[in-house]
Motif scaffolding. Structure first.
Motif, PDB file in Angstrom:
ATOM      1  N   PHE A 159      -6.680 -15.933 -12.646  1.00 25.32           N
ATOM      2  CA  PHE A 159      -7.291 -16.170 -11.342  1.00 25.32           C
ATOM      3  C   PHE A 159      -6.937 -17.563 -10.821  1.00 25.32           C
ATOM      4  O   PHE A 159      -6.611 -17.742  -9.649  1.00 25.32           O
ATOM      5  CB  PHE A 159      -8.817 -16.034 -11.428  1.00 25.32           C
ATOM      6  N   GLN A 160      -7.014 -18.525 -11.712  1.00 21.97           N
ATOM      7  CA  GLN A 160      -6.758 -19.913 -11.323  1.00 21.97           C
ATOM      8  C   GLN A 160      -5.317 -20.117 -10.865  1.00 21.97           C
ATOM      9  O   GLN A 160      -5.060 -20.831  -9.884  1.00 21.97           O
ATOM     10  CB  GLN A 160      -7.074 -20.844 -12.497  1.00 21.97           C
ATOM     11  N   SER A 168      -5.792 -10.424 -12.826  1.00 20.73           N
ATOM     12  CA  SER A 168      -6.283 -11.129 -11.637  1.00 20.73           C
ATOM     13  C   SER A 168      -6.319 -10.233 -10.396  1.00 20.73           C
ATOM     14  O   SER A 168      -6.624 -10.704  -9.307  1.00 20.73           O
ATOM     15  CB  SER A 168      -5.390 -12.345 -11.348  1.00 20.73           C
ATOM     16  N   THR A 179     -14.381 -17.297  -3.801  1.00 18.75           N
ATOM     17  CA  THR A 179     -13.686 -18.402  -4.458  1.00 18.75           C
ATOM     18  C   THR A 179     -13.509 -18.140  -5.953  1.00 18.75           C
ATOM     19  O   THR A 179     -13.958 -17.124  -6.475  1.00 18.75           O
ATOM     20  CB  THR A 179     -14.457 -19.718  -4.244  1.00 18.75           C
ATOM     21  N   LEU A 180     -12.854 -19.077  -6.619  1.00 26.12           N
ATOM     22  CA  LEU A 180     -12.467 -18.885  -8.020  1.00 26.12           C
ATOM     23  C   LEU A 180     -13.628 -18.501  -8.929  1.00 26.12           C
ATOM     24  O   LEU A 180     -13.567 -17.479  -9.631  1.00 26.12           O
ATOM     25  CB  LEU A 180     -11.794 -20.154  -8.554  1.00 26.12           C
TER      26      LEU A 180
END
Length: 223
Positions: A159-160, A168, A179-180
């Motif tokens: 994801f990052q 992901s 958001t993350l």
């Protein structure tokens, strides 16, 4: 011949160590294959990654039967093999019934409600299998977390970094602008440690129950 001396029975760590390491290797291979865009047949990058031939989901029944045989040989079998299989089947029935019920409840059509309902059904189904073979339930639970915690780590990094992998990939109805950290919690951390652990548990207890029944029947035939 069964060993009934608890002092020489393998510990949970000893039972799951090799399967956990194999699961980790498969997870890393799956990640490498998806990043390198290898065959979708083996390394499906779509949401959920379903059907890919390389994945730890397929290992659950294999290792469950391994745990069952080791436990039976160590004298840590269930009170009744049929009872163990029966409770495992009850867990499967709960999943199927819960899925059908969920499809009829309009309030579960949303992203958050649907996920929480699915997680709850699978966790409940896993707990239902406990009375059938408590000793093996503990082994299965330990293995499930040992197999899934590395996936949680991989998913956070995916994801990052924005990797194009199933780790992901997000469902179409994922809220826009997530958001993350919320994305990781809702699509990675919580489902891996609830839904996928429970899936591994129910699958494992089912195949372990089948292995126990076959072992019992074989013993009767030998007599």
């Amino acid at each position: 011949m069964q060993n009934t001396d608890p002092a020489v029975r393998p510990s949970i760590t000893q039972l799951i160590l090799v399967p956990a390491l194999i699961s980790l290797a498969v997870t890393l291979l799956r990640l490498a294959g998806e990043l390198a865009h290898w065959s979708q047949k083996y390394f499906n990058t779509e949401v959920g990654g379903g059907g890919a031939l390389v994945g730890i989901t397929w290992l659950a029944p294999i290792f469950a039967m391994y745990f069952a045989v080791r436990s039976l040989r160590a004298g840590a079998g269930p009170r009744s093999a049929w009872r163990a299989l029966g409770f495992a089947l009850l867990g499967v029935v709960l999943i199927v019934g819960g899925g059908r019920l969920g499809s009829m409840l309009p309030g579960l059509s949303g992203f958050y409600g649907r996920l929480m309902y699915i997680w709850a059904v699978f966790v409940l189904a896993a707990l239902v299998t406990l009375p059938g073979w408590p000793a093996l339930f503990k082994v299965q639970l330990a293995y499930a977390y040992a197999a899934r915690i590395p996936v949680v780590v991989v998913m956070f990094i995916a994801f990052q970094q924005g990797w194009l992998t199933h780790y992901s990939a997000a469902p179409r109805d994922t809220p826009a602008g997530m958001t993350l950290w919320p994305k990781f919690l809702w699509l990675g951390f919580v489902p891996q440690l609830t839904f996928w652990v429970a899936f591994t548990m129910v699958t494992g207890m089912l195949f372990a129950g089948i292995a126990a029944v076959i072992a019992r029947l074989y013993q009767h035939v030998k007599r």
